[in-house]
Motif scaffolding. Structure first.
Motif, PDB file in Angstrom:
ATOM      1  N   SER B  78       0.856  -1.182   0.000  1.00  0.00           N
ATOM      2  CA  SER B  78       0.000   0.000   0.000  1.00  0.00           C
ATOM      3  C   SER B  78       0.897   1.238   0.000  1.00  0.00           C
ATOM      4  CB  SER B  78      -0.851  -0.059   1.274  1.00  0.00           C
ATOM      5  OG  SER B  78      -1.617   1.084   1.386  1.00  0.00           O
ATOM      6  N   ILE B  79       0.539   2.240  -0.785  1.00  0.00           N
ATOM      7  CA  ILE B  79       1.375   3.448  -0.855  1.00  0.00           C
ATOM      8  C   ILE B  79       1.115   4.328   0.374  1.00  0.00           C
ATOM      9  CG2 ILE B  79      -0.303   4.768  -2.262  1.00  0.00           C
ATOM     10  CD1 ILE B  79       2.202   5.864  -3.798  1.00  0.00           C
ATOM     11  N   THR B  80       2.136   4.933   0.906  1.00  0.00           N
ATOM     12  CA  THR B  80       1.976   5.803   2.084  1.00  0.00           C
ATOM     13  C   THR B  80       1.864   7.265   1.627  1.00  0.00           C
ATOM     14  OG1 THR B  80       4.359   6.087   2.269  1.00  0.00           O
ATOM     15  CG2 THR B  80       3.397   4.266   3.524  1.00  0.00           C
ATOM     16  N   THR B  81       1.588   8.149   2.554  1.00  0.00           N
ATOM     17  CA  THR B  81       1.512   9.573   2.223  1.00  0.00           C
ATOM     18  C   THR B  81       2.859  10.050   1.688  1.00  0.00           C
ATOM     19  OG1 THR B  81       0.162   9.668   4.201  1.00  0.00           O
ATOM     20  CG2 THR B  81       0.635  11.758   3.159  1.00  0.00           C
ATOM     21  N   GLU B  82       3.926   9.554   2.322  1.00  0.00           N
ATOM     22  CA  GLU B  82       5.281   9.900   1.857  1.00  0.00           C
ATOM     23  C   GLU B  82       5.488   9.418   0.433  1.00  0.00           C
ATOM     24  OE1 GLU B  82       7.953  11.617   3.189  1.00  0.00           O
ATOM     25  OE2 GLU B  82       6.339  12.265   4.517  1.00  0.00           O
ATOM     26  N   GLY B  83       4.964   8.216   0.155  1.00  0.00           N
ATOM     27  CA  GLY B  83       5.077   7.627  -1.181  1.00  0.00           C
ATOM     28  C   GLY B  83       4.341   8.478  -2.205  1.00  0.00           C
TER      29      GLY B  83
END
Lengths: 396, 112
Positions: B78-83
């Motif tokens: 899952s992509i993070t906010t940072e990602g």
């Protein structure tokens, strides 16, 4: 599932030498991905082997996860120090083996092993400093330091075993002499001597272990302080550090070993052999236990018959534990074995003076063996109950 | 013609992040998605895919979790906010670089 296993085996093979975190998880993940691709390809080709080969072809190259230390170890051709370290280890092993036959030989081998290690590591240490100061070659310096630290732990364990064994022998003789001078009848049984010997050995081994562990870190610190590039020493320390003692794992492995389904039967057989050996030595010279039942018609004969029945029951209980592998059966067998051992030992002990009057030989070695069996049964029982209590507490 | 791997190697992380930006997904599905979008011109190897996951996860751009699938357990990413932030920067840089490269090698418009 067969194909999934085949893929998993392949992935495990790729990762067999790789030192990565969560290796099992990585293998699981990659196996799942390749298996998914295999299923798609199988639908396309309708040929298991072709789909497998195609799926594997897309795995790619995981070489960047290769454990670097494996390559690093073989960057330089071995010199005399490599041979010296190997010989030091061989001498250490030989010392441990020979201590059972000749204490003098064991001492000589330990001294040779220590001398060889000290001279080789001294050479390597100065070589490391030379390589760093003159050639600024950090890799060669690392290599030399690696060679010093690598065999040290194994050598310490071997030296510790040998030295503890020798000191324990010496101290037991001293204790035996002092005790016998005060009371000539005391300390005559081989069982007592073995118990004291083991106790002294364990104490000395633990003390030496603590001392050598401190010395190990001292050596590492010393190397660290002497060099400008400390990070390289830390690599060696990281790879060859003493593993922390995981008490829980040790407990679990001991419990698994003790709780083996074969154990009750083994105990039953040992108890039987012990009783038979005892009767062989004490009742009458070179006669078997069975012949005594026929020979004695009085109370002694009745006791012998009862004991024989109990012995057979014990073996049967051992067989039942082996077949059904139930904890309750194991406990009953062990408790029964311990109780029977104690009962027979006490009853024979009472008869001892009677038979001694008749000039029968009382085997000291048999005493020791019997005490050993009874004590083992008892310790085994205490351990099993202890582990059971611990596991119950853990569940709560 | 297959797209040459060397050229795209530097963009693997960004490509994976862009796939995950649409929805959480697992290794094989991510790769299948990439293959479909590129008309089978690009298929990442397991090694490339796993290396990229590892890198992105250690940088905090993606997170993973296990979920039971039909045949086996799958590790979802899952992509993070940072990602997402990193992807936005990457897109911006890619747009600028593309303009520069187009000036030399020409884009589709120049070809016409």
């Amino acid at each position: 599932m067969k194909m999934k296993n085949k893929i998993r085996k392949y992935v495990e093979y790729i990762f067999r030498k790789k030192d990565i975190e969560n290796k099992e998880e990585v293998i699981e993940e990659i196996t799942a991905n390749i298996f998914d691709r295999y299923l798609d390809l199988f639908e396309k080709y309708q040929d298991e082997e072709k789909a497998y080969v195609e799926a594997i072809k897309h795995v790619g190259d995981f070489s960047e996860f290769e454990n670097e230390t494996d390559d690093y170890k073989h960057q330089y051709k071995p010199d005399w120090t490599n041979l010296g370290m190997v010989i030091a280890l061989v001498l250490g092993v030989s010392a441990v083996i020979s201590m059972f036959f000749s204490s003098i030989l064991a001492i000589i081998l330990i001294i040779l092993s220590i001398t060889l290690y000290v001279s080789a590591s001294n050479y390597l240490y100065h070589n490391a400093i030379y390589e760093f100061n003159n050639n600024k070659d950090v890799i060669k310096q690392d290599d030399a330091l690696y060679k010093i630290i690598a065999p040290l732990k194994r050598l310490f364990v071997l030296w510790n075993l040998g030295i503890s064994y020798l000191i324990a022998g010496l101290l037991t003789s001293i204790i035996q002499t002092i005790v016998t001078v005060n009371d000539p009848d005391a300390f005559t049984s081989i069982g007592q001597v073995i118990s004291v010997y083991l106790l002294v050995f364990i104490i000395i081994f633990i003390i030496l272990y603590a001392v050598l562990k401190k010395l190990y870190f001292h050596i590492v610190d010393r190397i660290n302080d002497s060099l400008s590039s400390k990070i390289n020493v830390n690599v060696a320390v990281k790879n060859y550090n003493f593993k922390p003692i995981n008490l829980q794992k040790i407990f679990e492995s001991i419990y698994k070993g003790l709780n083996n389904r074969f154990m009750p039967l083994i105990i039953a057989i040992i108890v039987n052999i012990a009783i038979e050996t005892l009767s062989f030595e004490r009742i009458s010279f070179q006669s078997t236990y069975l012949s005594e039942i026929i020979y004695f018609s009085d109370l002694t004969g009745t006791i012998f018959t009862v004991v024989l029945g109990l012995r057979i029951t014990l073996v049967l209980a051992g067989v039942m534990s082996l077949i059904f592998n139930k904890n309750v059966l194991k406990f009953i067998t062990i408790i029964f074995g311990a109780a029977l051992s104690i009962f027979v030992y006490i009853s024979f002990d009472n008869k001892m003076s009677y038979y001694a009057v008749h000039g029968y030989k009382i085997g000291v070695a048999t005493d020791g063996f019997f005490v050993f069996v009874a004590v083992t049964c008892f310790i085994y029982l205490v351990l099993l109950i202890g582990f059971k209590i611990i596991s119950l507490f853990k569940k709560q | 013609m297959k797209v040459e791997g060397d050229f795209l190697r530097g963009y693997t992380d960004a490509i994976i992040l862009s796939v995950l930006d649409e929805a959480d997904n697992y290794g094989y599905q991510i790769n299948s998605h990439i293959t479909t979008i590129t008309d089978e011109k690009l298929r990442l190897t397991e090694a490339t895919l796993y290396t990229s996951f590892k890198r992105l996860e250690s940088d905090g751009f993606i997170v993973s979790y296990w979920q039971d699938g039909t045949n086996t357990k799958r590790k979802y990413y899952s992509i993070t906010t940072e990602g997402k932030k990193y992807l936005a920067i990457y897109k911006k840089i890619w747009g600028e670089n593309k303009k520069i490269i187009d000036k030399f090698l020409g884009g589709y418009e120049n070809e016409k």
